[in-house]
Structure formats: structure tokens, C-alpha cells
Design a protein around this motif. Structure first.
Motif, short mmCIF file in Angstrom:
data_model
loop_
_atom_site.label_atom_id
_atom_site.label_comp_id
_atom_site.label_asym_id
_atom_site.label_seq_id
_atom_site.Cartn_x
_atom_site.Cartn_y
_atom_site.Cartn_z
N PHE A 343 0.95 -1.19 0.23
CA PHE A 343 0.00 -0.05 0.15
C PHE A 343 0.93 1.25 0.02
O PHE A 343 2.03 1.41 0.69
N TRP A 400 -9.18 4.83 -2.38
CA TRP A 400 -9.03 3.59 -1.41
C TRP A 400 -9.42 2.42 -1.86
O TRP A 400 -8.87 1.26 -1.55
N THR A 401 -10.64 2.20 -2.34
CA THR A 401 -11.08 1.16 -3.05
C THR A 401 -10.23 0.66 -4.06
O THR A 401 -10.15 -0.73 -4.16
N ILE A 404 -7.31 -0.94 -2.26
CA ILE A 404 -7.62 -2.35 -1.85
C ILE A 404 -7.60 -3.54 -3.14
O ILE A 404 -6.94 -4.72 -3.08
N TYR A 408 -5.15 -6.68 -3.54
CA TYR A 408 -5.89 -7.98 -3.32
C TYR A 408 -5.61 -8.87 -4.61
O TYR A 408 -5.45 -10.05 -4.62
N LEU A 447 -5.39 -2.47 5.69
CA LEU A 447 -6.82 -2.94 4.88
C LEU A 447 -8.02 -2.68 5.82
O LEU A 447 -9.04 -2.25 5.27
N ILE A 451 -10.93 -0.15 4.84
CA ILE A 451 -12.31 -0.49 4.87
C ILE A 451 -13.16 0.32 5.63
O ILE A 451 -14.45 0.66 5.39
N LEU A 613 -17.03 -3.52 -2.17
CA LEU A 613 -15.83 -4.45 -1.79
C LEU A 613 -16.26 -5.92 -1.83
O LEU A 613 -15.59 -6.58 -1.39
#
Length: 1241
Positions: A343, A400-401, A404, A408, A447, A451, A613
Motif C-alpha cells: 500500500f 482507497w477502494t 484495496i 488483493y 486494509l 475498509i 468491496l
């Protein structure tokens, strides 16, 4: 009816529901609705006055959008495909009787699914053909030089992305080929057409399509290579994607990933027989900046495809026919291997950005309430401020999404191994290595923070959506109208003056397309005639909450793009040359701003897409890789549970409030399964996992909460000085403040549309935990001697304190009821504590303990005369079920070890507090029965035997004999007693039990009196009782009492109720005070006195008191009373020890003496005993002669020393007993003088 409905809805909006529940979960979406302002150009015919070219382009985009929707359906079909062939029974033999029936049923089951796949094949052919036709039109040598709108090129990019997705999904689904193979085999055997209405060639094409890797891409590339100049069109699309990516012209994660994928996929389509991307001639073709693309792919090497499918962008480059590894950094293995995908954000940055935005949003509602009262300038600035908040919120959560999904996807494509992660087993599954063991604690922390930030901002934005949407529509309307009605007027005036007809027509089309005039119609504008504005001529823009349609926005942007484009638009000559730099800058700024307008007008839908998400849960690709070995993965491999487990295991206070946010991933997944995938089986699987996961969550969080409060309670009750001076002081400090308060207040958690009362569920678990802890505490007490009563009381107090703290947030069962239930004393008069205390008393303390009058303690004897008490061992338990932690358990164990070797007043105080008055009464009553039974049976018989062993008469020798002679005399007289074998065993044991019983009753009585005194002192103010004050010299008692009374007036409940309370309250208070007063009065009764009186009443046998004296006064020499028996016993007790012998004190303790002296005192023989005791007489004589001799093997001096010690003990016992039982020994008796001669007397 509609009016009534609206009125009722308005009333509901005014309803205020008070709820203090902390907001620590995502938004609730039980009822989902979407407002869609995208018309998909269906209203384009209404703008007939616009250039037909752009209307046709809009129509084509509409068809392409329909194509994208259809393609999305087939993408869903492929991704959610589950193999049917594994569940279908196969034909085992050719001669199997039911083989035709099996084949027919196979066809019946698979036929609907195969039809979907056939439709998919047909769709991709139609889509490729349509796309090829559009590329052919654009690749025309004349058309390529013309202006093409960004919207059109972006739609083409989306279609290219669709082809890439569909091909990747088809390649990853081996089960599709397996199902078709089984279907084809069944159709061949029973001669059923594979494609209805099709021939063998169609079946072969279908079979080849499914079997071929990259079938769609190969076909598309082959079709495009038939078109001259197709590479220029794709280069235009690539450049558009580069421009959008560089300038961050995307609002959703999906939009960003689409730009990157289209760059790589388009390069692969270009590179082939007709073009070489490494030999690109920018002079002859549209320039391509491969270095930028390479840099983008290095920065973001992996992107998601769908769900758990991810793709490396460098794979598109590697597949290029003219791939040159020296020219691409992104394809180097070291790029991905050296640095794990991390990140770019820190927890501090996330906290700062989220808190800053939430702080700004928290002021929106209040600021909006006064917007109607603002003037025009203030209102415009207010709406622009809200517009910026909304735009920034979307941008932030989208960023931010995206982070992620990027990480992932990278983790899925790069699973860990046992060599990288030592905690990863060598036989771990692929998906387990990609999720469970592939994240470091730091990555999990970031993470979770992301979220939580996304979901909390989404909830706030969702609450403010009506307010923000109004501001968005107003600002967009204002921006467009300002441009159209004001900023374009000078350009129109110049175009009219310079007779730029095409430019003028375009600008007028823009006005006619979206102008919203204040008066409802277009005014007479001098600019249209090329004239200057008259004096005081102004154009005022209306303020309306009305955004443009998607078609209007498209047309405005397309017209403006065509004006500043370097290519020809409506004419072959570019219009850009007719504009001054300021105008071009003005239009470019508007185009830059207006790019996000379409997304902002669909704010709710875009926001939900940015916060979705759900893909973190889906694992269809990895399930496919298991080849049927797994129906579904366990929750330990599921990302939501992995994050929840980390929060639970880390016990980090700052993360506790985030524990509900990972649960919202299930909400997202379920919503996606129902409304996007439209697959019931996926929703059922999510629901099953949620049921299991939530049960585990409630179980674990309840356990953590109970452990936390138990630790706090254990630290609070632990002695402060011990806690500060202990070697492990740091581990004994109170647990750091945690944030379980927020969790405990959650009464309506939204999960899969359900409203769950988490507070109630945790309450049930906590009740069970407290109940179990109390049961364990009592069980531990039952496994120990009565010394464990202090540990039991401390455990109960710790549980009570923890129960008190948790009851602030939970509706727990009354602690007293829980204790009664654990003690089994709800319906039974005797609980487990009372029964075990009585059992230990009867079978262990009374027969096996030695009482020490000096220390006032019972100590276990070194030599027992009864069998050892057998106790069941305590059950094993966890640390938090005792005092909270291992360190606290060790600390308390060290403290309790000080109380294990004896039974003293601390133990009796605990017995009083735990057994209570009723239990104590029953214990003392049974103890009294034991003593009375002994007095009537064994003890009395032993006394009779001992009395028979005494001489009939035994006088007190004269002092002239000396102490040695007196000792020799008594030694000879008591020879039979000394030789009585059972004396030092059974007789002493009986007396020890009686003495221990008496002392036990006295110590219980003392502890009970102390408890009653404390109750009396505490309740005195409520009863209006004022204690007698201490008076200093010169103080007056009445004044001091009055001063104390005034200070205690607030406690006088009776007086307060008379002034402030009702009659019923006053009566209730009087009844309570009356009961309390009665209880205090009844507590003044002495148990010891009653115990001794009952003992005395049972000493009525002649063996105790003897026959009446012959002289009518007293037996002097006769040995027929109990005090004579005890004198003989005491003589034996006082004899010094021989070698290897234990003293009577070590073997039987002072309870032996207490028994004899208590019986003597109750028989009113204490004075006779003092006067006529054998040992006392020896001591008196020895005080005179001070001899030191050895008489019959008995050292005289040592004997006298022991006699004197027991003499003091006897006096102490007589004094204590005389306080409880009044005797007639102190009465003065008068004797008449003799009536006979002195000689006869």
C-alpha cells in the motif's frame, strides 16, 4: 389515495427516533433504490436541430452501451459457472441397461446451460462484427482526420475491455469445456442435435470456440487486421486512455482498471502482421508513447478481472508477436519478485483524510438548514462548497477502494509459500496461500483501516445524499448556464463579426441544446447580431436544482471538444484557429470540470460502486482450480473473517470499533449476488457463511469482552501495594482502556437485510460466561480444604465487580440469582458452598486440625486418627475464568498460599459472608448434634472407664512431702490411667473434636458479630440512629449530637419520605426500615451461648456430676466427678515428652484443653478443679521447694513448666466460657455451725 400516502410519508419524516447507538458499522441497505439519470441517448431525436453527425454518433454509442450490458450478462454467466458434469452420474458400461436414460437426462439437465453458451458464442460474433464495422468507418482515410468525440472513443475502449474480460473468463473456466464434452457425448450417442436447427459445422464451430484459448481475441485480431488503418484508431483509443489515466479522469476503480487493461490489450491487437509496436512511425501514424505505458504497468503490474480473477498487465506485452524484452521494464521478473505489492498509504494518512472529510461532512446538515435564507452569492458559494465535499468524498473512497483491489489482485496472483511465510503449512491450498497466509499484520491493519474509512464515509455520504444531490444539480446547472448564457456570448459576437459561420452555428447549437433562460424563452441577445451590449444590459442565470440529461451533457461536451480540436469537426478546417488562447483555456477548463458531471449526477449509484468491496469475498476462480475437491472454502480462508480474526487476535483498542466493518463485505457480496450476478446459490453460500461467521464473532467478541472486564476487575480488587511491589508489576496493572463500550451498545446491526440485536446476543454469552466462572469457582472450592474459602470469596467478588461494570451496557441477570444458581441454592436450603463447608468441617477440620490459642488458628495435625478426605480434582479452566490473566492468577495464588496452611479469622469471616446466617445456623446446629451425640456415647463411656481406673479416694499430699514426693504419689495413684492404651488416641481424639467444635462455634460467632456490627454502623443513619459521640474537654453532649444529626439528615429516609414521598412510598420505607431494625436486633443473639447452654443441658448423667457428697458440701478426696477425670487426663497431658514422641499440642492442639475446661465450666466444677487438681498441687508445692528431680522417669522441672502453661490456658478457657454462661459457682453459700461437740466434728 396518493395524497394520503404522501401525507403519511411526510409524517414519518417528522418522527424522531432517539437512539444513542454509536455509529461503528456501514450504512444499512435493507431497502435499495437507484435514481438513474442516464438516458442512453434515447432522447437524442429531440435535438433534431443539432448536427446529424453527432446524433448518429450518439445512436451508435447507444447500441454499444446495449452491447456492453449484454456482454456483462455473459461475463456473469462465465464467472459464476459451476460444473454440472461432476454431479451427473456417468455410464459405467456400454451394456448398462439405463445408459440411454442417463444420456437423455444428461441432455435435459445440460441443454439450458448449453443454449446460454451458444448464445454467448453468437453474441461474441455479433459484437466483433459490429465493432469491426465501427473501426472500419473510423479507419477511413478521410474519417481518420476528422474529429471524434472522447465519449465515443471511451465507449470503444469499454467494448475492447469487454472482449478482454470475456476471453479471460472463458479461458479460466475449464468446467465449461468439461460440461460441453459430456453434453456432446450424450448428444452423439442418442443422436440429438447439439445446436438446435444447426448443422455439423455449427456444432464443430461451437466445440472449437469452447476448446480454443483466447478464441475471442484471436478472432477479433484477425478481423481487425483486414481493415487498413485499424491500428490508428486503436492508437487513438490508447492515447485517450493514457490521457485519462495521467489526468485521473476516472471516478471508479473499474474505470481506472479499464484504462490500464485497454492499453495493454489494444497494443496486443495492434502488434501483428500489419503493424509492429516497436517500429511505430509517428510521422505516418498517430504517435504512441510506449514509455508511459511501460511506466504505468510497472507502477500497477496487476489488476482485477472479476472477483478473484486477476491478470498481470505485462502478460499482454509478452504475448505480442514482436515482443522485445529489452524495451519493456514491466515484463522483467525482478519487478514483481523483488518488491511485494505494498500500500502507498499509511494508517496516519488514512486517519487524517477520513477524519478531515468526516469533520467537513458533519457540518453540512447544519449549514444547509440556513441556505434558504442566504443571499444569491452566499447560496452559490454554499452549494459550491457542498459540491466540492461530494466530489472529494467520491474521489477519496474511489482511491482507497482502488488500492484495496490492486493489492488483493496482486496477492491472488502471487500466493505465498512456506519458504516466504514460516507459518504457512507446506500442504496449504492455493487459495489459502493467496489469502490466509499472504498478508502481514501491517497489511491487515491498513486494509482494516481502509475498509472502515470507506464504509464510515459511505454511511455519512448516504445520509447526506439528498442535500448533496441538490447542491450538485444546482452547481452543474449554474456552471453550464454560466458558460452558455454568459461566457460564450463574446465568442458568438466575434464569430458573427468575422463571419465564422461554422463556429457560430456550433455555438448556437450549444445554446439551443441546454440553455435554461430565466424568463422561459431566449431573449433578444445583441451578441447574436454581432453588436455590443447596451448600457445596463445583463444576463442573469437562474438558480435551479435541475441537472442536464446525459444526452445534453454529451452534446455540450462534444461541441466544445470539436471547437478546440486540432482536427476538423463540422468542416475540414479546425475551428481552434479561430479562437484566442483565453477562450481555448476557458473551454478546456470547463471540459476538465464537466468530465465528472455525469458521475456526480448519478451520485448514489457511483458512490455505491466506489464502496462496493464484494469482490473480496468471491472465489469462483479458485474453486474452479480445485477441480471439484472443494464445494466452498472454509471461513478461515475468507477475507472478511481473516480481517475479523486479526482484530480479535490483536486486541488492539483502536481496532475494536472497526470489527463490524469487515462484516459489511458480506452485505456487498450478497447485494452483488442478487442484483448483479442474479445467482441464488451464491447468496445462499454467503448467507451460510455469514451465519457461521457471525456466531463465531459473537462467541469470540463476548469471550474477549468478558476477559477484558474480568482482568480489569481482578486488577481493581488486587491489593494496590502488592500490585506495585510485585516482581511482575507491569503485568498486574489494570488493562488499558478498550473500546468495547461501542460494541456493547449495538442493538440493530444490519446484516443481509436482517436487524440483529448484538447487545442481546452478547448478553446471553456473558450471562453464560459469568455463570460458568461462578461454577468453576465453587468447583475449585469443592476440590480443596476449607482454607479455599478465601479464594472462593475473592473469585466471587471479582466476578461481581466484572458483572457490575458490564451491567452498565448489558441487561445481565442479577448476580445474586446467578450465584444462587451456581450454588444450587435457589430451591434447596443448602447450597454447594454450605454443604462443602459442612463436609470439610465435619470430616476434616474437627477431627484433623489442632487449635492454637495463642495464634487463634487451626492447623492441620501431623498425625491423623481418621481417614484422609477424598476430594474430586478441580476441572481445568482458562485464565480469564479465574482472575483474568496468567499473571493475575499467579499473583492471587501467591496471596492465597499464605492462607492455605491454617484456618483463622479471615477464613471464618469469609464463611460468614458466603454461607450466610441461614447456612451458619444449620452448620452450628449439626455441629451441636455431633457434640451432644459424643457426650452421650463415646465420650461418656471413656469418662466412665477413666473414672473406674481412678482410685476411690485421692487426697492432696502435704507440702512436707515435697514436690518430688507429691509427683511420686500421683504417679503411683494414676498408674492405671497412665497404662490405659486408648487414652492418647481415642479419648484425646474425642475431646479434641468437642473442643474444636466449641472453638469453631466461638470463632464463627465472633466473625458474625463483626459482620453485624458493620451492618449496624452502615444502616444506622438510615434508621435515624446517632452514635454516642466522643466528647472533648469542654464539649456538650447535646450540641455534639445535634451537629451529627444535621450532617446525617440526607440519610434519614423516613424523614425525607414524609416530606417528599407519597403514602405508598412512605409505607414501603417504613416496612423496609422495620425489617432492617428487626434483622439488626436478631443478630445480637449469641450462637456460642446457645451452643454452650445446649451442651450443658445434655450433661445430666451422673458420670459428670457424681453422687451427692457425704459431707453435704463437696467431694474432697473422692474421685467421682468429671473434674477428677480431667485432672488425671491433664496429668498425662503435662508429662514431658520422651524421645521420638509428639507433644499433645502437636497431635491434638489446644482443642483438647478447651473441651475439658468447657465441660468443667458447664458442670460448674471449675473452682473445685482449681483447688483439687493434681497438677496444680504439684506446681504449688514446687513453688515452695524448687526441686529439680527425676521421679519415675519424669523430669520434675519440665513437668512443672508444662503444668504452669496449661494452668494459664485453663484460666483463659474458664474466663471465656464464663462470659457466655453464667454459673452458680460464684454464689456465696452459708453453712450453719455444727451442733455436736468439737471433738465429734
Amino acid at each position: 389515495m396518493l395524497a394520503d400516502i404522501e401525507r403519511h410519508v411526510d409524517q414519518l419524516q417528522k418522527l424522531i427516533v432517539s437512539d444513542d447507538q454509536p455509529a461503528i458499522e456501514a450504512r444499512s441497505g435493507s431497502i435499495a433504490y437507484t435514481i438513474n439519470f442516464d438516458t442512453n441517448f434515447v432522447d437524442s431525436p429531440a435535438f433534431h436541430f443539432v448536427v446529424s453527425k453527432y446524433i448518429q454518433e450518439a445512436t451508435i454509442q447507444s447500441h454499444l452501451n446495449d452491447l456492453l450490458l449484454r456482454g456483462n450478462e455473459f461475463a456473469t454467466l462465465l464467472y459464476t459457472w459451476r460444473s454440472c458434469s461432476r454431479a451427473i452420474p456417468l455410464v459405467q458400461r456400454n451394456d448398462q441397461a439405463d445408459r440411454n436414460e442417463i444420456h437423455r437426462n444428461t441432455i435435459r439437465v445440460l441443454d439450458p446451460e448449453m443454449k446460454k453458451l451458444i448464445d454467448f458464442m453468437k453474441f461474441q460474433k455479433q459484437a466483433v462484427d459490429f465493432f469491426k464495422d465501427e473501426i472500419r468507418k473510423l479507419a477511413n482515410s478521410e474519417r481518420i482526420k476528422e474529429f471524434v468525440s472522447e465519449s465515443y472513443l471511451l465507449t470503444l475502449a469499454k467494448v475492447i475491455n469487454m472482449f478482454a474480460d470475456l476471453d479471460a473468463l472463458k479461458n479460466g473456466k475449464a468446467s465449461v469445456k468439461n460440461d460441453f464434452a459430456l453434453y456432446k457425448r450424450a448428444c452423439t450417442i442418442i443422436k440429438h442435435a447439439i445446436i438446435e436447427g444447426g448443422g455439423i459445422k455449427d456444432a464443430q464451430d461451437f466445440s472449437l470456440f469452447l476448446a480454443s484459448q483466447d478464441a475471442i481475441t484471436t478472432g477479433l485480431k484477425k478481423q481487425l487486421e483486414e481493415i487498413n488503418g485499424f491500428e490508428d484508431v486503436l492508437a487513438e483509443v490508447i492515447n485517450l486512455c493514457i490521457n485519462f489515466y495521467e489526468n485521473k479522469k476516472y471516478m471508479t476503480p473499474k474505470g481506472k482498471f479499464m484504462l490500464l487493461r485497454v492499453m495493454g490489450y489494444s497494443l496486443y491487437l495492434i502488434d501483428g502482421n500489419k503493424a509492429n509496436i516497436h517500429k511505430w512511425d509517428p510521422k505516418k501514424k498517430i504517435p504512441l508513447n510506449l514509455n508511459k505505458i511501460d511506466r504505468f504497468f510497472v507502477q500497477r503490474p496487476v489488476i482485477p478481472v472479476s472477483g478473484d480473477m486477476a491478470i498481470s498487465l505485462s502478460s499482454y506485452i509478452r504475448k505480442c508477436p514482436h515482443y522485445d524484452p529489452t524495451k519493456w521494464s514491466c515484463t522483467m521478473e525482478s519487478v514483481e519478485d523483488k518488491a511485494r505489492y505494498q500500500f502507498d498509504l499509511s494508517v496516519r494518512e488514512i486517519h487524517y483524510d477520513s477524519k478531515q472529510l468526516l469533520l467537513e461532512l458533519s457540518q453540512v446538515k447544519k449549514a444547509s438548514e440556513g441556505a434558504k435564507k442566504m443571499d444569491r452569492a452566499s447560496a452559490i458559494e454554499h452549494h459550491r462548497q457542498l459540491f466540492r465535499h461530494a466530489s472529494r468524498g467520491l474521489t477519496l473512497i474511489s482511491t482507497w477502494t482502488t488500492y484495496i483491489f490492486e493489492q488483493y489482485s496482486y496477492k491472488l496472483l502471487h500466493p505465498t509459500s512456506s519458504t516466504i511465510n514460516g507459518s504457512c503449512p507446506k500442504d496449504a491450498e492455493e487459495y489459502e496461500r493467496a489469502t490466509r497466509y499472504n498478508y502481514s499484520p501491517e497489511e491487515k491493519l491498513v486494509l482494516i483501516e481502509l475498509i472502515a474509512a470507506i464504509k464510515s464515509i459511505e454511511k455519512r455520504l448516504n445520509e447526506l445524499e439528498p442535500i448533496l444531490m441538490e447542491s450538485i444539480r444546482r452547481v452543474i446547472h449554474m456552471d453550464i448556464q454560466t458558460l452558455v448564457q454568459q461566457q460564450l456570448r463574446p465568442i458568438i459576437r466575434v464569430a458573427v463579426k468575422k463571419k465564422k459561420t461554422v463556429l457560430k452555428d456550433v455555438l448556437i447549437c450549444i445554446r439551443r441544446t441546454c440553455a435554461d433562460w430565466l424568463q422561459g424563452s431566449e431573449p433578444d441577445d445583441p451578441a447574436l447580431r454581432g453588436e455590443k451590449d447596451p448600457k445596463n444590459y445583463t444576463v442573469e442565470v437562474p438558480l435551479r436544482s435541475c441537472g442536464p440529461s446525459s444526452t445534453q451533457l454529451y452534446l455540450v461536451r462534444t461541441f466544445l471538444e470539436s471547437i478546440i480540436s486540432e482536427k476538423g469537426g463540422m468542416s475540414r478546417k479546425p475551428m481552434r484557429k479561430d479562437l484566442d488562447p483565453g477562450t481555448i483555456s476557458l473551454i478546456e477548463e470547463f471540459l476538465s470540470r464537466s468530465f465528472s458531471y455525469n458521475h456526480l449526477l448519478n451520485y448514489g449509484e457511483v458512490m455505491r460502486e466506489c464502496c462496493d468491496l464484494s469482490q473480496l469475498w468471491y472465489r469462483e476462480f479458485f474453486l474452479e482450480m480445485t477441480m471439484g475437491k472443494r464445494i466452498q472454502f472454509p471461513i478461515e480462508m475468507s477475507m472478511p473473517w481473516i480481517l475479523i480474526s486479526y482484530i480479535l487476535e490483536s486486541k488492539e483498542p483502536s481496532l475494536v470499533e472497526f470489527i463490524l466493518y469487515p462484516l459489511d463485505l458480506y452485505n456487498d457480496s450478497a447485494n452483488f449476488a442478487l442484483y448483479r450476478f442474479r445467482r441464488q446459490h451464491l447468496f445462499d453460500e454467503i448467507e451460510a457463511e455469514v451465519n457461521l461467521c457471525f456466531d463465531q464473532l459473537v462467541y469470540n467478541i463476548s469471550d474477549h469482552i468478558y476477559s477484558y472486564y474480568k482482568t480489569v476487575a481482578g486488577s481493581m480488587i488486587l491489593d494496590k501495594r502488592f500490585r506495585s511491589e510485585a516482581p511482575s508489576a507491569s503485568q498486574l496493572r489494570p488493562a488499558p482502556s478498550n473500546r468495547y463500550k461501542s460494541i456493547l451498545q449495538q442493538k440493530h446491526v444490519q446484516l443481509l437485510g436482517r436487524n440483529i440485536d448484538m447487545n442481546r446476543l452478547i448478553t446471553q454469552r456473558i450471562n453464560s460466561a459469568v455463570q460458568k466462572s461462578l461454577d468453576i469457582a465453587i468447583n475449585r472450592f469443592e476440590s480443596k480444604a476449607i482454607c479455599g474459602i478465601i479464594e472462593l470469596e475473592t473469585l466471587i467478588n471479582v466476578n461481581k465487580q466484572a458483572h457490575k461494570m458490564m451491567s452498565e451496557f448489558l441487561s445481565l441477570t442479577s448476580f445474586d440469582l446467578m450465584l444462587q444458581e451456581a450454588d444450587h441454592s435457589i430451591s434447596s436450603p443448602y447450597g454447594r458452598i454450605t454443604l462443602h463447608a459442612y463436609s470439610e468441617l465435619y470430616y476434616d477440620v474437627i477431627p484433623n486440625y489442632c487449635y492454637n490459642s495463642t495464634t487463634n488458628r487451626f492447623v492441620r495435625t501431623k498425625f491423623t486418627f481418621v481417614d484422609e478426605v477424598e476430594r474430586e480434582p478441580a476441572s481445568r479452566c482458562q485464565h480469564h475464568q479465574l482472575f483474568g490473566t496468567k499473571a493475575l492468577n499467579a499473583a492471587y495464588s501467591a496471596i492465597f498460599s499464605l492462607y492455605d496452611g491454617y484456618i483463622g479469622m479471615p477464613h471464618f469471616a469469609s464463611i460468614v459472608r458466603l454461607v450466610r446466617h441461614r447456612g451458619i445456623t444449620e452448620v452450628i446446629s449439626d455441629l451441636l448434634k455431633l457434640v451432644v451425640n459424643s457426650l452421650h456415647s463415646a465420650t461418656m463411656e471413656y469418662c466412665r472407664v477413666l473414672m473406674n481406673g481412678l482410685p476411690k479416694k485421692c487426697h492432696l499430699p502435704r507440702f512436707d512431702y515435697g514436690s518430688a514426693g507429691v509427683l511420686d504419689y500421683y504417679h503411683a495413684q494414676l498408674k492405671d490411667i497412665l497404662q490405659y492404651r486408648e487414652l492418647k488416641m481415642d479419648v484425646f481424639q474425642q475431646f479434641r473434636e468437642i473442643g474444636n467444635s466449641v472453638v469453631f462455634c466461638m470463632m464463627i460467632d465472633q466473625a458474625l458479630q463483626l459482620e453485624n456490627i458493620a451492618v449496624g454502623i452502615q444502616s444506622a443513619p438510615f434508621l435515624g440512629r446517632i452514635p454516642t459521640p466522643f466528647l472533648k474537654e469542654g464539649e456538650k453532649k447535646q450540641k455534639k449530637v445535634q451537629s451529627i444529626r444535621e450532617r446525617n439528615i440526607p440519610f434519614f429516609v423516613d424523614s425525607l419520605m414524609k416530606q417528599l414521598g407519597s403514602k405508598s412510598q412512605l409505607k414501603s420505607v417504613k416496612d423496609s426500615l422495620s425489617f432492617l431494625s428487626e434483622q439488626i436486633r436478631s443478630s445480637k443473639v449469641s450462637l456460642t451461648e446457645a451452643f454452650l447452654v445446649e451442651m450443658k443441658n445434655n450433661l445430666d448423667d451422673q458420670i459428670w456430676v457424681g453422687p451427692p457428697p457425704e459431707n453435704g458440701v463437696i467431694h474432697i478426696e473422692e474421685c467421682n466427678q468429671f473434674h477428677r477425670v480431667w485432672s488425671a487426663i491433664q496429668f498425662v497431658i503435662c508429662l514431658p515428652l520422651r524421645e521420638n514422641e509428639l507433644t499433645v499440642e502437636e497431635t491434638f492442639g489446644d482443642g483438647l484443653t478447651w473441651a475439658g475446661c468447657t465441660l468443667i465450666a458447664l458442670l460448674e466444677q471449675s473452682n473445685r478443679f482449681r483447688a483439687l487438681d493434681f497438677c496444680y498441687h504439684i506446681s504449688r508445692v514446687h513453688q515452695i521447694d524448687r526441686k529439680d528431680a527425676d521421679v519415675a522417669g519424669v523430669p520434675l522441672r519440665r513437668l512443672v513448666e508444662r503444668i504452669n502453661a496449661f494452668w494459664k490456658l485453663n484460666d483463659q478457657v474458664f474466663t471465656v466460657i464464663s462470659r457466655y454462661c453464667k454459673t452458680s459457682e460464684s454464689e456465696v453459700r452459708t453453712f450453719d455451725p455444727p451442733t455436736v461437740d468439737q471433738d465429734d466434728w
